[in-house]
Design a protein around this motif. Sequence first.
Motif, mmCIF file in Angstrom:
data_model
loop_
_atom_site.group_PDB
_atom_site.id
_atom_site.type_symbol
_atom_site.label_atom_id
_atom_site.label_comp_id
_atom_site.label_asym_id
_atom_site.label_seq_id
_atom_site.Cartn_x
_atom_site.Cartn_y
_atom_site.Cartn_z
ATOM 1 N N ASN A 199 -15.873 26.866 -50.297
ATOM 2 C CA ASN A 199 -15.954 27.685 -51.507
ATOM 3 C C ASN A 199 -15.507 29.123 -51.228
ATOM 4 O O ASN A 199 -14.803 29.725 -52.034
ATOM 5 C CB ASN A 199 -17.368 27.692 -52.070
ATOM 6 C CG ASN A 199 -17.741 26.374 -52.698
ATOM 7 O OD1 ASN A 199 -16.885 25.558 -53.013
ATOM 8 N ND2 ASN A 199 -19.027 26.154 -52.866
ATOM 9 N N THR A 200 -15.923 29.663 -50.100
ATOM 10 C CA THR A 200 -15.539 31.019 -49.730
ATOM 11 C C THR A 200 -14.032 31.101 -49.516
ATOM 12 O O THR A 200 -13.374 32.042 -49.985
ATOM 13 C CB THR A 200 -16.291 31.462 -48.461
ATOM 14 O OG1 THR A 200 -17.702 31.370 -48.703
ATOM 15 C CG2 THR A 200 -15.939 32.887 -48.077
ATOM 16 N N SER A 201 -13.455 30.128 -48.823
ATOM 17 C CA SER A 201 -12.009 30.101 -48.596
ATOM 18 C C SER A 201 -11.249 29.958 -49.917
ATOM 19 O O SER A 201 -10.211 30.589 -50.124
ATOM 20 C CB SER A 201 -11.635 28.959 -47.652
ATOM 21 O OG SER A 201 -12.152 29.208 -46.371
ATOM 22 N N LYS A 214 -9.914 40.684 -49.754
ATOM 23 C CA LYS A 214 -11.048 40.525 -48.847
ATOM 24 C C LYS A 214 -12.242 39.995 -49.631
ATOM 25 O O LYS A 214 -12.394 40.266 -50.821
ATOM 26 C CB LYS A 214 -11.409 41.856 -48.199
ATOM 27 C CG LYS A 214 -10.351 42.342 -47.237
ATOM 28 C CD LYS A 214 -10.786 43.632 -46.579
ATOM 29 C CE LYS A 214 -9.718 44.096 -45.617
ATOM 30 N NZ LYS A 214 -10.125 45.317 -44.925
ATOM 31 N N VAL A 215 -13.108 39.275 -48.933
ATOM 32 C CA VAL A 215 -14.302 38.707 -49.546
ATOM 33 C C VAL A 215 -15.510 39.123 -48.718
ATOM 34 O O VAL A 215 -15.501 38.999 -47.496
ATOM 35 C CB VAL A 215 -14.215 37.160 -49.600
ATOM 36 C CG1 VAL A 215 -15.508 36.568 -50.114
ATOM 37 C CG2 VAL A 215 -13.040 36.715 -50.451
ATOM 38 N N LEU A 216 -16.538 39.612 -49.381
ATOM 39 C CA LEU A 216 -17.808 39.896 -48.725
ATOM 40 C C LEU A 216 -18.716 38.711 -48.993
ATOM 41 O O LEU A 216 -18.981 38.370 -50.150
ATOM 42 C CB LEU A 216 -18.440 41.176 -49.274
ATOM 43 C CG LEU A 216 -19.840 41.501 -48.752
ATOM 44 C CD1 LEU A 216 -19.807 41.746 -47.248
ATOM 45 C CD2 LEU A 216 -20.406 42.694 -49.487
ATOM 46 N N LEU A 217 -19.166 38.075 -47.935
ATOM 47 C CA LEU A 217 -19.998 36.887 -48.047
ATOM 48 C C LEU A 217 -21.448 37.261 -47.755
ATOM 49 O O LEU A 217 -21.834 37.421 -46.607
ATOM 50 C CB LEU A 217 -19.519 35.832 -47.045
ATOM 51 C CG LEU A 217 -20.420 34.622 -46.845
ATOM 52 C CD1 LEU A 217 -20.475 33.786 -48.110
ATOM 53 C CD2 LEU A 217 -19.922 33.796 -45.674
ATOM 54 N N PRO A 218 -22.278 37.460 -48.791
ATOM 55 C CA PRO A 218 -23.684 37.766 -48.545
ATOM 56 C C PRO A 218 -24.469 36.463 -48.382
ATOM 57 O O PRO A 218 -24.456 35.605 -49.267
ATOM 58 C CB PRO A 218 -24.112 38.526 -49.800
ATOM 59 C CG PRO A 218 -23.211 37.992 -50.876
ATOM 60 C CD PRO A 218 -21.932 37.557 -50.197
ATOM 61 N N ALA A 219 -25.089 36.306 -47.238
ATOM 62 C CA ALA A 219 -25.866 35.097 -46.974
ATOM 63 C C ALA A 219 -26.809 35.357 -45.809
ATOM 64 O O ALA A 219 -26.721 36.372 -45.125
ATOM 65 C CB ALA A 219 -24.931 33.921 -46.658
ATOM 66 N N HIS A 220 -27.687 34.423 -45.585
ATOM 67 C CA HIS A 220 -28.638 34.467 -44.472
ATOM 68 C C HIS A 220 -27.891 34.431 -43.141
ATOM 69 O O HIS A 220 -26.825 33.829 -43.023
ATOM 70 C CB HIS A 220 -29.569 33.253 -44.607
ATOM 71 C CG HIS A 220 -30.510 33.079 -43.479
ATOM 72 N ND1 HIS A 220 -30.258 32.205 -42.449
ATOM 73 C CD2 HIS A 220 -31.685 33.665 -43.202
ATOM 74 C CE1 HIS A 220 -31.262 32.248 -41.587
ATOM 75 N NE2 HIS A 220 -32.136 33.133 -42.027
ATOM 76 N N ASN A 221 -28.442 35.073 -42.118
ATOM 77 C CA ASN A 221 -27.838 35.080 -40.779
ATOM 78 C C ASN A 221 -27.434 33.682 -40.320
ATOM 79 O O ASN A 221 -26.401 33.501 -39.687
ATOM 80 C CB ASN A 221 -28.822 35.647 -39.751
ATOM 81 C CG ASN A 221 -28.923 37.155 -39.786
ATOM 82 O OD1 ASN A 221 -28.202 37.826 -40.518
ATOM 83 N ND2 ASN A 221 -29.823 37.687 -38.994
ATOM 84 N N GLY A 222 -28.268 32.697 -40.626
ATOM 85 C CA GLY A 222 -28.001 31.336 -40.192
ATOM 86 C C GLY A 222 -26.765 30.728 -40.843
ATOM 87 O O GLY A 222 -26.247 29.731 -40.365
ATOM 88 N N HIS A 223 -26.279 31.344 -41.909
ATOM 89 C CA HIS A 223 -25.057 30.869 -42.556
ATOM 90 C C HIS A 223 -23.830 31.658 -42.104
ATOM 91 O O HIS A 223 -22.775 31.095 -41.875
ATOM 92 C CB HIS A 223 -25.158 30.970 -44.080
ATOM 93 C CG HIS A 223 -26.204 30.099 -44.682
ATOM 94 N ND1 HIS A 223 -26.235 28.731 -44.502
ATOM 95 C CD2 HIS A 223 -27.256 30.397 -45.471
ATOM 96 C CE1 HIS A 223 -27.274 28.231 -45.153
ATOM 97 N NE2 HIS A 223 -27.912 29.211 -45.747
#
Length: 159
Positions: free
Chosen positions: A4-6, A15-24
């Motif tokens: 989905n991010t790609s 550019k894309v900023l991907l906000p997510a948990h460290n584990g992701h």
Amino acid sequence: MADNTSWWQRRTGGKVLLPAHNGHTGYLATDTFMYPKPQGSHLRDAYGSGYVAIGFTFDRGSFLTNDEVRVGGWKTVTVPPTTPDMNEHTLDRVRHRDHYVDLRTLPRTARDWLDVSRPTYDAGSVYISDPMPRLAVGRAYRAYDVLIHLDEVHAARKL
């Protein structure tokens, strides 16, 4: 999630900023059963050094979490200051209260210290403290490229 991010990056071309948990977002996970290859690792495969994983650590505070994955409502958990055996304990001892460090440019002694797997706070959708999850945040077997360390965190509040 990486697909989905790609897709979004291809669609927008920027550019894309991907906000997510460290584990992701990172390259290594504390829960390798649930996340054998985290999203960040897939994105690194796709984008090489064009993907930069940023992780967060903290010394103490509170956050929202669950007892089990996708079960029940969010609850506030408060954790005490870290202990000397934890990654965050040493990171919290630098002269700046909150800081970031580019793990890609560290001197050898710092990289060697960060390459050791140690107990770490892992404040995600599920919080497990016994046993404490372990992670090496350093360069050779690194979980992240950049690390942001906060002295204290506070749980989100409903608006």
